[in-house]
Write a protein that holds these residues in place. Sequence first.
Motif, PDB file in Angstrom:
ATOM      1  N   GLY A   1      14.378  54.804   8.465  1.00  0.00           N
ATOM      2  CA  GLY A   1      13.955  53.401   8.605  1.00  0.00           C
ATOM      3  C   GLY A   1      14.709  52.663   9.873  1.00  0.00           C
ATOM      4  N   HIS A   2      14.626  53.581  10.853  1.00  0.00           N
ATOM      5  CA  HIS A   2      14.879  52.610  11.987  1.00  0.00           C
ATOM      6  C   HIS A   2      13.781  51.813  12.814  1.00  0.00           C
ATOM      7  N   ALA A   3      14.422  50.924  13.441  1.00  0.00           N
ATOM      8  CA  ALA A   3      13.307  50.125  14.114  1.00  0.00           C
ATOM      9  C   ALA A   3      13.201  50.529  15.550  1.00  0.00           C
ATOM     10  N   GLY A   4      11.980  50.050  16.021  1.00  0.00           N
ATOM     11  CA  GLY A   4      11.672  50.684  17.665  1.00  0.00           C
ATOM     12  C   GLY A   4      10.564  49.760  18.252  1.00  0.00           C
ATOM     13  N   ILE A   5      10.209  49.990  19.356  1.00  0.00           N
ATOM     14  CA  ILE A   5       9.151  49.536  20.044  1.00  0.00           C
ATOM     15  C   ILE A   5       8.378  50.628  20.875  1.00  0.00           C
ATOM     16  N   LEU A   6       6.841  50.562  20.510  1.00  0.00           N
ATOM     17  CA  LEU A   6       6.228  51.657  21.200  1.00  0.00           C
ATOM     18  C   LEU A   6       5.649  50.892  22.364  1.00  0.00           C
ATOM     19  N   GLN A   7       5.674  51.541  23.736  1.00  0.00           N
ATOM     20  CA  GLN A   7       5.158  50.948  24.842  1.00  0.00           C
ATOM     21  C   GLN A   7       4.372  51.982  25.421  1.00  0.00           C
ATOM     22  N   ASP A   8       3.439  51.530  26.421  1.00  0.00           N
ATOM     23  CA  ASP A   8       2.449  52.686  27.150  1.00  0.00           C
ATOM     24  C   ASP A   8       1.982  53.607  25.842  1.00  0.00           C
ATOM     25  N   VAL A   9       1.400  53.090  24.975  1.00  0.00           N
ATOM     26  CA  VAL A   9       0.616  53.685  23.934  1.00  0.00           C
ATOM     27  C   VAL A   9      -0.646  54.525  24.092  1.00  0.00           C
ATOM     28  N   SER A  10      -1.031  55.411  23.812  1.00  0.00           N
ATOM     29  CA  SER A  10      -2.266  56.228  23.882  1.00  0.00           C
ATOM     30  C   SER A  10      -2.571  56.884  22.632  1.00  0.00           C
ATOM     31  N   GLU A  11      -3.608  57.396  22.531  1.00  0.00           N
ATOM     32  CA  GLU A  11      -4.100  58.118  21.422  1.00  0.00           C
ATOM     33  C   GLU A  11      -3.464  59.262  21.061  1.00  0.00           C
ATOM     34  N   THR A  12      -2.528  59.848  22.171  1.00  0.00           N
ATOM     35  CA  THR A  12      -1.795  60.942  22.209  1.00  0.00           C
ATOM     36  C   THR A  12      -0.311  60.980  22.212  1.00  0.00           C
ATOM     37  N   GLY A  13       0.233  59.871  22.552  1.00  0.00           N
ATOM     38  CA  GLY A  13       1.799  59.723  22.715  1.00  0.00           C
ATOM     39  C   GLY A  13       2.114  58.131  22.944  1.00  0.00           C
ATOM     40  N   ALA A  14       3.371  57.861  23.336  1.00  0.00           N
ATOM     41  CA  ALA A  14       3.775  56.785  23.726  1.00  0.00           C
ATOM     42  C   ALA A  14       5.200  56.821  24.190  1.00  0.00           C
ATOM     43  N   LEU A  15       5.617  55.873  24.800  1.00  0.00           N
ATOM     44  CA  LEU A  15       7.034  55.415  25.022  1.00  0.00           C
ATOM     45  C   LEU A  15       7.652  54.793  24.194  1.00  0.00           C
ATOM     46  N   LEU A  16       8.951  55.348  23.350  1.00  0.00           N
ATOM     47  CA  LEU A  16       9.573  54.764  22.328  1.00  0.00           C
ATOM     48  C   LEU A  16      10.867  54.007  22.734  1.00  0.00           C
ATOM     49  N   LEU A  17      11.045  52.920  22.684  1.00  0.00           N
ATOM     50  CA  LEU A  17      12.434  52.088  22.945  1.00  0.00           C
ATOM     51  C   LEU A  17      13.173  51.876  21.463  1.00  0.00           C
ATOM     52  N   SER A  18      14.206  52.543  21.317  1.00  0.00           N
ATOM     53  CA  SER A  18      15.012  52.259  20.225  1.00  0.00           C
ATOM     54  C   SER A  18      16.596  52.362  20.253  1.00  0.00           C
ATOM     55  N   ARG A  19      16.976  52.298  19.211  1.00  0.00           N
ATOM     56  CA  ARG A  19      18.565  52.077  19.211  1.00  0.00           C
ATOM     57  C   ARG A  19      19.203  53.557  18.829  1.00  0.00           C
TER      58      ARG A  19
END
Length: 102
Positions: A24-42
């Motif tokens: 249940g952690h929160a995060g933000i996905l950036q630079d999203v594609s069909e195969t991956g993403a950059l996750l910003l989290s705590r």
Amino acid sequence: MERRSSPRIDAGVPAELDAPSGKGHAGILQDVSETGALLLSRVEHHPGDVLTLRFRAAGAGAALVERRARVLRSGPNDAESVWPVRSALEFDEAVPLDRDAL
């Protein structure tokens, strides 16, 4: 040399994630594609960790998509940010993105 296998979308997509450290952690996905993403989290992650992510790949009103993702690399983000950790992820299967809605 381009390592990406599909084009990325520069978007901030809210995500919920389950990690080895808890659920249940929160995060933000950036630079999203069909195969991956950059996750910003705590939450700190390590290469090889497997996360379960839930997010809306087709815009705010769309159904949640759930995907497992492997952490490729992880490190500090801006120390003063609400998201102090950034991790590159590879999804276990392709995500159908609505590029116009994101």
